[in-house]
Design a protein around this motif. Structure first.
Motif, PDB file in Angstrom:
ATOM      1  N   UNK A  51      86.508  36.325  15.939  1.00  0.00           N
ATOM      2  CA  UNK A  51      85.782  36.353  14.666  1.00  0.00           C
ATOM      3  C   UNK A  51      84.769  35.221  14.556  1.00  0.00           C
ATOM      4  N   UNK A  52      84.980  34.152  15.314  1.00  0.00           N
ATOM      5  CA  UNK A  52      84.082  32.996  15.242  1.00  0.00           C
ATOM      6  C   UNK A  52      82.931  33.075  16.246  1.00  0.00           C
ATOM      7  N   UNK A  53      82.889  34.130  17.050  1.00  0.00           N
ATOM      8  CA  UNK A  53      81.822  34.237  18.043  1.00  0.00           C
ATOM      9  C   UNK A  53      80.520  34.657  17.382  1.00  0.00           C
ATOM     10  N   UNK A  54      79.445  33.958  17.738  1.00  0.00           N
ATOM     11  CA  UNK A  54      78.130  34.291  17.207  1.00  0.00           C
ATOM     12  C   UNK A  54      77.321  35.125  18.175  1.00  0.00           C
ATOM     13  N   UNK A  55      77.977  35.610  19.225  1.00  0.00           N
ATOM     14  CA  UNK A  55      77.284  36.378  20.261  1.00  0.00           C
ATOM     15  C   UNK A  55      77.826  37.787  20.385  1.00  0.00           C
ATOM     16  N   UNK A  56      76.995  38.649  20.929  1.00  0.00           N
ATOM     17  CA  UNK A  56      77.424  40.007  21.258  1.00  0.00           C
ATOM     18  C   UNK A  56      76.771  40.411  22.572  1.00  0.00           C
ATOM     19  N   UNK A  57      77.367  41.380  23.230  1.00  0.00           N
ATOM     20  CA  UNK A  57      76.829  41.915  24.484  1.00  0.00           C
ATOM     21  C   UNK A  57      76.175  43.251  24.182  1.00  0.00           C
ATOM     22  N   UNK A  58      74.929  43.417  24.605  1.00  0.00           N
ATOM     23  CA  UNK A  58      74.264  44.698  24.413  1.00  0.00           C
ATOM     24  C   UNK A  58      73.819  45.251  25.765  1.00  0.00           C
ATOM     25  N   UNK A  59      73.677  46.588  25.826  1.00  0.00           N
ATOM     26  CA  UNK A  59      73.310  47.277  27.064  1.00  0.00           C
ATOM     27  C   UNK A  59      72.163  48.229  26.736  1.00  0.00           C
ATOM     28  N   UNK A  60      70.958  47.878  27.186  1.00  0.00           N
ATOM     29  CA  UNK A  60      69.767  48.678  26.880  1.00  0.00           C
ATOM     30  C   UNK A  60      68.975  48.914  28.159  1.00  0.00           C
ATOM     31  N   UNK A  61      68.641  50.156  28.409  1.00  0.00           N
ATOM     32  CA  UNK A  61      67.799  50.524  29.558  1.00  0.00           C
ATOM     33  C   UNK A  61      68.264  49.878  30.861  1.00  0.00           C
ATOM     34  N   UNK A  62      69.537  50.053  31.173  1.00  0.00           N
ATOM     35  CA  UNK A  62      70.127  49.538  32.420  1.00  0.00           C
ATOM     36  C   UNK A  62      70.095  48.019  32.506  1.00  0.00           C
ATOM     37  N   UNK A  63      69.984  47.361  31.361  1.00  0.00           N
ATOM     38  CA  UNK A  63      69.945  45.898  31.316  1.00  0.00           C
ATOM     39  C   UNK A  63      70.976  45.388  30.321  1.00  0.00           C
ATOM     40  N   UNK A  64      71.734  44.383  30.739  1.00  0.00           N
ATOM     41  CA  UNK A  64      72.698  43.735  29.860  1.00  0.00           C
ATOM     42  C   UNK A  64      72.089  42.443  29.315  1.00  0.00           C
ATOM     43  N   UNK A  65      72.361  42.180  28.031  1.00  0.00           N
ATOM     44  CA  UNK A  65      71.879  40.953  27.398  1.00  0.00           C
ATOM     45  C   UNK A  65      72.946  40.382  26.484  1.00  0.00           C
ATOM     46  N   UNK A  66      72.936  39.053  26.367  1.00  0.00           N
ATOM     47  CA  UNK A  66      73.730  38.387  25.340  1.00  0.00           C
ATOM     48  C   UNK A  66      72.784  38.110  24.186  1.00  0.00           C
ATOM     49  N   UNK A  67      73.138  38.562  22.991  1.00  0.00           N
ATOM     50  CA  UNK A  67      72.295  38.305  21.824  1.00  0.00           C
ATOM     51  C   UNK A  67      73.160  37.741  20.704  1.00  0.00           C
ATOM     52  N   UNK A  68      72.510  37.245  19.671  1.00  0.00           N
ATOM     53  CA  UNK A  68      73.267  36.772  18.518  1.00  0.00           C
ATOM     54  C   UNK A  68      73.827  37.971  17.761  1.00  0.00           C
TER      55      UNK A  68
END
Length: 197
Positions: A51-68
């Motif tokens: 619950x305290x994490x300010x990050x999320x993992x996203x997967x767009x167009x065959x690319x992974x990113x860490x975003x807020x």
């Protein structure tokens, strides 16, 4: 030894806004695509459950990113609205000017010009996104070369480095030879217009 999830998180953190494509990740993590999907799901679950994490993992167009994460939107908006240059020290502004005019340049070369150690202020500028490491010099130790970023141009309203004031303007300026390179956009053009008149 770090887990696959920890390694994936570290790689995506280091990659920043660009993220990393699946092919690059499978090669670096030495796993296949199916395993990468599973590792990514585990990491996403870990971030979601914390619950305290300010990050999320996203997967767009065959690319992974860490975003807020969405719940941090207000504080992130506040961060980007803040004038990042107001709190820059005089030494950081000096270094920024040196990098802008002498890039690519190493930290040691910056130190030689200023006569003092510049590592702390240099890292502040990197953190602020105004400069970045871009390759290494072909010299003993292979020191990093620093250059200004596209954000530097955007922030100070320059279209390109060619818009920076000419060095001659520093000596010819009426205010005892002082000029603020970050407020002097177009100074060179104005000087040329005066000479033509």
């Amino acid at each position: 030894m770090a887990s696959k999830e920890a390694n994936l998180e570290a790689l995506l953190y280091a990659a920043g806004d660009n993220g990393l494509e699946e092919q690059n990740l499978t090669e670096m993590l030495e796993i296949d695509g199916e395993s990468l999907d599973k590792v990514a799901q585990n990491l996403q679950q870990k971030l979601t459950q914390d619950a305290d994490s300010g990050l999320q993992l996203i997967h767009i167009a065959h690319t992974y990113k860490l975003t807020t994460s969405p719940q941090t939107a207000k504080i992130i908006e506040k961060y980007f609205q803040k004038d990042l240059t107001k709190n820059l020290s005089q030494s950081a502004l000096e270094i920024l000017a040196i990098v802008a005019y002498r890039q690519p340049i190493t930290r040691v070369e910056i130190d030689d010009i200023r006569g003092v150690n510049s590592s702390g202020a240099l890292q502040t500028l990197v953190w602020r996104g105004l400069i970045k490491a871009d390759g290494k010099k072909d010299a003993p130790g292979h020191p990093k070369l620093y250059v200004t970023t596209d954000y530097f141009l955007q922030y100070f309203n320059y279209h390109s480095l060619a818009d920076l004031p000419l060095i001659e303007d520093f000596a010819d300026n009426d205010s005892n030879g002082e000029i603020d390179l970050f407020e002097a956009k177009g100074t060179a053009d104005k000087q040329m217009q005066k000479e033509e008149e």
